[in-house]
Design a protein around this motif. Structure first.
Motif, short mmCIF file in Angstrom:
data_model
loop_
_atom_site.label_atom_id
_atom_site.label_comp_id
_atom_site.label_asym_id
_atom_site.label_seq_id
_atom_site.Cartn_x
_atom_site.Cartn_y
_atom_site.Cartn_z
N UNK A 246 -21.34 -37.35 -27.51
CA UNK A 246 -21.42 -38.11 -26.26
C UNK A 246 -21.14 -37.24 -25.04
N UNK A 247 -20.02 -36.50 -25.06
CA UNK A 247 -19.62 -35.75 -23.88
C UNK A 247 -20.37 -34.45 -23.70
N UNK A 248 -20.86 -33.86 -24.78
CA UNK A 248 -21.44 -32.52 -24.69
C UNK A 248 -22.96 -32.48 -24.85
N UNK A 249 -23.58 -33.57 -25.36
CA UNK A 249 -25.02 -33.52 -25.60
C UNK A 249 -25.78 -34.73 -25.09
N UNK A 250 -25.09 -35.79 -24.64
CA UNK A 250 -25.78 -36.98 -24.17
C UNK A 250 -26.25 -36.78 -22.74
N UNK A 251 -27.51 -37.09 -22.47
CA UNK A 251 -28.11 -36.83 -21.17
C UNK A 251 -27.37 -37.51 -20.03
N UNK A 252 -26.89 -38.74 -20.24
CA UNK A 252 -26.25 -39.48 -19.15
C UNK A 252 -24.95 -38.81 -18.69
N UNK A 253 -24.34 -38.03 -19.56
CA UNK A 253 -23.12 -37.30 -19.20
C UNK A 253 -23.45 -35.90 -18.71
N UNK A 254 -24.22 -35.16 -19.49
CA UNK A 254 -24.47 -33.75 -19.19
C UNK A 254 -25.26 -33.57 -17.90
N UNK A 255 -26.07 -34.56 -17.54
CA UNK A 255 -26.86 -34.45 -16.31
C UNK A 255 -25.96 -34.23 -15.09
N UNK A 256 -24.73 -34.70 -15.16
CA UNK A 256 -23.81 -34.53 -14.04
C UNK A 256 -23.39 -33.07 -13.88
N UNK A 257 -23.15 -32.36 -14.98
CA UNK A 257 -22.78 -30.95 -14.85
C UNK A 257 -24.01 -30.09 -14.55
N UNK A 258 -25.18 -30.54 -14.97
CA UNK A 258 -26.40 -29.80 -14.62
C UNK A 258 -26.66 -29.84 -13.11
N UNK A 259 -26.11 -30.86 -12.44
CA UNK A 259 -26.30 -31.00 -10.99
C UNK A 259 -25.28 -30.20 -10.19
N UNK A 260 -24.33 -29.54 -10.86
CA UNK A 260 -23.28 -28.80 -10.16
C UNK A 260 -23.82 -27.58 -9.42
N UNK A 261 -23.07 -27.15 -8.40
CA UNK A 261 -23.48 -25.99 -7.60
C UNK A 261 -23.63 -24.74 -8.44
N UNK A 262 -22.71 -24.56 -9.38
CA UNK A 262 -22.74 -23.40 -10.27
C UNK A 262 -21.86 -23.67 -11.48
N UNK A 263 -21.76 -22.69 -12.36
CA UNK A 263 -20.97 -22.85 -13.58
C UNK A 263 -19.51 -23.15 -13.26
N UNK A 264 -18.96 -22.49 -12.23
CA UNK A 264 -17.55 -22.71 -11.87
C UNK A 264 -17.30 -24.16 -11.47
N UNK A 265 -18.17 -24.71 -10.64
CA UNK A 265 -18.01 -26.10 -10.21
C UNK A 265 -18.21 -27.05 -11.39
#
Length: 546
Positions: A246-265
């Motif tokens: 759920x937290x590491x592979x589900x699109x509805x969750x991971x899409x939020x980190x894909x939208x981050x400015x960079x890896x640090x954010x």
């Protein structure tokens, strides 16, 4: 049992809707490329990422389910919340660097690069179907229970209003509107939940009075292995298997980190969300125990039965003064709309990037965005068509829908985790694992439904079906790993030049030509310190409530 609302209550609820529409309107006026519409232009800061991760996860079924389970069984269900904090750290430290460096839009796209297009089609199909058939229906079912009792709305009114309102700002503003409304919704749902917990604890007479008036074991996070709901053997492993999916592979969750400015954010956002996931034990599970203690003391519905599903709405009705009622109802609306928006936006992303773009690879940016908006409209329409079915959902069917996650998640979690750790895993192994895992999971689900109505006498079947769902998830995860290893070793290895940046062994073999893929050493150390503090806090809490 609907509440008598004051003008202040209605004003708070009205202000909430105005804020949501204002954010959607603001982002709808901006020109959108596909990256901007589906990933907010990859410009989202860590604070918004963390809040969005939290808000998109918390929905009305958390208010009903966690408080109801707390009332019946105590704090043990909170293990799923605290284990989520660990899974969020795994997302940030293990998966995020690979996801962002690969530049993918979707999880199926990443799976295709690691294995094959067949894996991508499988995950896309399963995810879209799961969003429509389980997630949306579960959200609406839980919302119907709460809003009927709290507001007096029938399920048609509540479902249609919330689906349409959520659909409007999701369609208009895309991912940016979704994330920034979720940022506001996080504060609202936390404020409402904290207010109810604080007032309830004060009403019961403080912490010592609470402990004295709940059954022995209700304050314990770990139960004996024979416990039918939360055996310690399942709790220490099961939540992490479902959690990684759920937290590491589900699109509805991971899409939020894909939208981050960079890896640090992105990492900072996962750490922040990890801290926030500590709270539901105290603001959603604990109210169930407070309700039990108040009921025992004759301070909540004296002489009447209290159903687990009614715990939260009854507390809202009986304990909260004017103003606070509007705040809590706004928090319930925020929780539901955040989760629905996550479903709509992520499903439309999958439909656009993994289906439409595969058939129309030359589609322009404008065509991609337009299809994304159209697919969201379709999802909203399908959700409205679901409403009549939701009205006939039973509590038992609601539990069935929730349990599906435990049956489909282990093979998918295996594919991502083993795929990153072991370069030898190949496309043939992925096909065998995904389809075998799906068959075993659905077989368990179907037999469980049959067994509930007509119990089996066969000892083997009975044992497998009555096995705790967390134990089953562990067994299926182990089977999936063994299958992937055996089949991959028995078939040709994947070409090494196709694994660049997709496994730990070949992690450095990717060209970092864009800013969002590059880590800052200082920010990395800060994230490391924050992660260690979070782990220490979790350890201390588990020791206290052991």
């Amino acid at each position: 049992m609907s509440l008598d609302f004051s003008l202040l209550d209605y004003s708070i609820i009205g202000a909430y809707f105005l804020i949501v529409f204002a954010i959607g309107y603001y982002f709808s006026r901006q020109e959108r490329s596909s990256t901007e519409y589906f990933l907010a232009g990859r410009h989202v800061g860590w604070f918004a990422v963390g809040a969005s991760l939290f808000a998109s996860n918390i929905s009305t079924e958390h208010f009903i389910g966690l408080s109801g389970t707390g009332y019946m069984s105590g704090l043990a269900t909170g293990n799923f919340e605290w284990s989520a904090s660990i899974c969020l750290l795994i997302l940030g430290w293990v998966f995020v660097p690979f996801y962002l460096k690969s530049g993918v839009f979707t999880m199926p796209e990443f799976l295709e690069r690691r294995y094959s297009s067949a894996s991508r089609w499988y995950l896309s199909s399963v995810s879209i179907i799961a969003y429509i058939l389980t997630k949306i229906s579960v959200h609406l079912f839980a919302a119907g229970i709460l809003l009927k009792q709290v507001m007096g709305w029938d399920i048609y009114t509540s479902s249609i209003l919330l689906v349409v309102v959520t659909g409007v700002y999701t369609i208009a503003g895309g991912m940016a509107a979704v994330i920034y409304t979720e940022l506001i919704q996080t504060f609202i749902l936390l404020a409402g939940a904290i207010a109810l917990t604080w007032i309830g604890l004060d009403k019961v007479g403080g912490w010592n009075e609470l402990v004295a008036n709940v059954p022995a074991g209700h304050m314990d996070m770990f139960r004996p292995m024979s416990d039918p709901e939360f055996p310690w053997t399942g709790v220490i492993l099961g939540p992490y298997i479902v959690g990684i999916w759920y937290w590491c592979t589900d699109q509805s969750i991971v899409q939020r980190v894909l939208a981050a400015k960079n890896i640090d954010h992105a990492k900072s956002g996962t750490v922040m969300a990890g801290f926030l996931k500590i709270l539901p034990v105290f603001i959603l599970v604990l109210p169930g125990l407070i309700a039990y203690a108040l009921h025992q003391k004759g301070l909540l519905l004296p002489g009447q039965e209290l159903s687990p599903n009614d715990v939260y709405p009854v507390m809202v009705k009986e304990l909260l003064p004017s103003g606070f009622r509007g705040l809590v109802v706004a928090s319930l609306l925020a929780a539901l709309m955040a989760s629905l928006a996550a479903c709509f936006n992520s499903a439309s992303t999958l439909m656009t990037i993994d289906v439409y773009q595969k058939f129309r690879p030359q589609a322009s940016e404008k065509q991609l965005v337009n299809f994304g908006r159209t697919s969201t409209i379709v999802l909203v329409a399908v959700s409205l068509l679901w409403v009549p079915l939701v009205t006939v959902l039973s509590d038992q069917l609601y539990v069935y829908l929730q349990s599906v996650q435990s049956y489909i998640s282990p093979p998918i979690a295996c594919m991502f985790l083993v795929g990153l750790l072991w370069p030898r895993a190949n496309a043939i192994g992925s096909k065998v694992v995904l389809w075998t895992g799906l068959a075993l999971g659905m077989l368990r689900f179907i037999l469980e439904v049959i067994h509930k109505n007509s119990p089996f006498s066969n000892p083997f079947l009975k044992t497998m079906i009555e096995m705790n769902f967390m134990h089953f998830a562990i067994v299926l995860f182990v089977i999936s790993i063994l299958l992937l290893i055996v089949v991959s070793l028995a078939t040709p290895a994947p070409a090494q030049d196709k694994l660049d940046g997709l496994t730990f062994r070949f992690a450095g073999q990717v060209k970092l030509d864009e800013e969002y893929k590059i880590e800052n050493p200082i920010r990395r150390r800060q994230n490391m310190v924050a992660s260690i503090i979070l782990l220490v806090m979790l350890l201390v809490l588990w020791i206290i409530f052991f």
